[in-house]
Enzyme design. Structure first.
Site, short mmCIF file in Angstrom:
data_model
loop_
_atom_site.label_atom_id
_atom_site.label_comp_id
_atom_site.label_asym_id
_atom_site.label_seq_id
_atom_site.Cartn_x
_atom_site.Cartn_y
_atom_site.Cartn_z
CE1 TYR B 33 1.15 -0.23 4.38
CE2 TYR B 33 0.05 1.90 4.36
CZ TYR B 33 0.88 1.01 4.99
OH TYR B 33 1.46 1.32 6.18
NE ARG B 52 6.42 4.86 0.22
CZ ARG B 52 6.31 5.59 1.32
NH1 ARG B 52 7.40 5.88 2.04
NH2 ARG B 52 5.15 6.05 1.72
NE ARG B 100 -5.14 -19.97 3.95
CZ ARG B 100 -4.17 -20.81 4.30
NH1 ARG B 100 -4.12 -22.01 3.77
NH2 ARG B 100 -3.25 -20.45 5.18
CG HIS B 102 0.98 -20.73 1.81
ND1 HIS B 102 0.01 -21.61 2.22
CD2 HIS B 102 1.40 -20.09 2.93
CE1 HIS B 102 -0.14 -21.51 3.54
NE2 HIS B 102 0.68 -20.60 4.00
CE LYS B 145 3.15 3.40 3.31
NZ LYS B 145 3.48 3.57 4.73
CD GLU B 177 10.15 1.81 10.03
OE1 GLU B 177 10.04 2.78 9.28
OE2 GLU B 177 9.96 0.64 9.65
CG LEU B 201 8.32 2.85 4.39
CD1 LEU B 201 7.91 1.62 3.61
CD2 LEU B 201 7.12 3.69 4.73
#
Lengths: 284, 284
Positions: B33, B52, B100, B102, B145, B177, B201
């Site tokens: 995101y 990004r 589902r 992996h 992110k 951070e 990040l």
């Protein structure tokens, strides 16, 4: 029905069911899950899997809005609606539905219950697995069965690309577990396995594999082992709730294990017999 | 509209929109995101945030099914539908909708685009933040992110319980951070900050904070600092795309920083002025 998805009481096929955009799983992966096989309508080791779900939830502060008995009744009811002989029963709890904000929503926001039942075809346990490897860069909450599974996704994808069945995680030289299984080795008559700590999931299938080993007089040492220990092992075992107890014959493209085929068969037979007895069936 | 949620072209309020049960975010947190403020219909530093997002997606093998220009056009269109002067524009991409499993779904399964726009009230930047701390047990993909944010959720909850605004993560003695911000310190005229590596990040707000520092003649050293360095700093800065540049006066319940209020004000003024100029407005 052949496949069922359940969300807070709503039931549909997995393809048709929808969930709220603001379920916290959508932004944070904020939830925990568990899964086990079922045959003949009987969910294998249901008490242990439900206990582990509550433990996972408690470790990250999620309150499950059902008693364990209520949850078991819901799971049994959902499983009774599918017609397949063998299923995988998957269930997860997410930390409610609320506007995106990192901190927990208030106590008035209940956790959400998700269930999915899919038909299961068991693998042929006499066929060995091929294993690849990957540095274990996961967080130190691996003892919690969370929905933050991106590193396991990347590891499973590496197995696929490498033409393998599973990926062995290692922190430096120390083997931890696999993308979605535990891994143990047999060397000179002793099973070695990473101790249950924040680096691995406390595997229920692993535990029942140990019970089978103990019944056969094979001691189990909860001692971490190295990549070289794995390369030189007499056998390499891969255990998970969906695949019970498999063994490997290849690691990073080179032969591994397969020194004691009778021992492998005796352990696998014991593990599978426990499943058959539990579910009241004669064969997989 | 005041709040908008968008999913693959479908638009509704965040409360009313639903998403597929089988979106891979629901089981794996399998997505990335980004987010930034917008004022006056202008999305701040849109190019950098979109760059990004594509970088994050590329690092975990997600192919975004739009060109950057197409994505920017979609974001601008969605933002144009809300009436608020100030917004937070949140956008994420998840690795498609599929049963589902992996490993990645096939190339025929496109990634899903999610957007959310909510009204934004900027905090009063002259009010210092209170900070608490937590051991950083996150994975080594913190430069990506991702939506695997459970440790940040737990850290944000600790801030809430401790009556603080943010939680400082540290690996042993080394500060990395915060739960959802970068942290830097000023000591003897030099800004220190953790280098951009897999532990943090690469903050866009942090970078524009550095640009402001450089314009004011304050050098920036990308050198990790310790908890004691933070405790003894002249100033502690907390930067994020939603809160720009704040400073702290409390760490773990004890006074911290606040030795050079003119410097803090000069940096904050420069950071905020860049925002005002970019968006073509006179004030927050």
């Amino acid at each position: 029905m052949e496949r069922i998805a359940y969300y807070n009481g709503k039931i549909d096929t997995p393809e048709n069911l929808t969930v709220p955009f603001l379920d916290r799983v959508c932004f944070f992966g904020d939830g925990v899950y568990d899964a086990t096989a079922s045959s003949n309508g009987v969910i294998y080791l249901l008490d242990e899997h439900v206990d582990r779900l509550y433990n996972s939830a408690g470790l990250i502060g999620i309150k499950i809005p059902y008693t364990k008995d209520e949850l078991k009744a819901i799971l049994n009811d959902v499983v009774s609606r599918v017609d397949n002989k063998h299923n995988i029963v998957y269930f997860q709890v997410t930390r409610g539905t609320a506007p995106r904000n990192h901190a927990f929503p208030g106590d008035d926001v209940p956790a959400n219950l998700w269930i999915m039942v899919n038909p299961k075809q068991f693998r042929d346990f006499s066929v060995p697995m091929k294993l690849t490897s990957m540095e274990d860069k996961r967080f130190l909450y691996c003892n919690v069965k969370t929905l933050n599974l991106l590193p396991s996704v990347l590891a499973a994808q590496k197995a696929e690309v490498d033409g393998c069945d599973e990926t062995v995680f290692h922190r430096g030289n120390i083997v931890t577990e696999c993308a979605h299984s535990n891994v143990s080795i047999l060397k000179d008559g002793i099973i070695y396995t990473h101790p249950n700590d924040e680096y691995i999931l406390p595997g229920i299938a692993k535990n029942h594999f140990f019970i089978a080993c103990n019944k056969l007089g094979i001691p189990v040492s909860q001692t971490a082992f190295t990549l070289d220990d794995l390369r030189n092992a007499d056998e390499v075992f891969v255990t998970s709730s969906s695949n019970f107890c498999s063994f490997a014959d290849t690691f990073e493209g080179k032969p591994v294990g397969c020194k004691t085929p009778e021992t492998v068969k005796a352990i696998q037979d014991a593990v599978i017999q426990e499943y058959l007895n539990y579910c009241g069936i004669d064969s997989l």
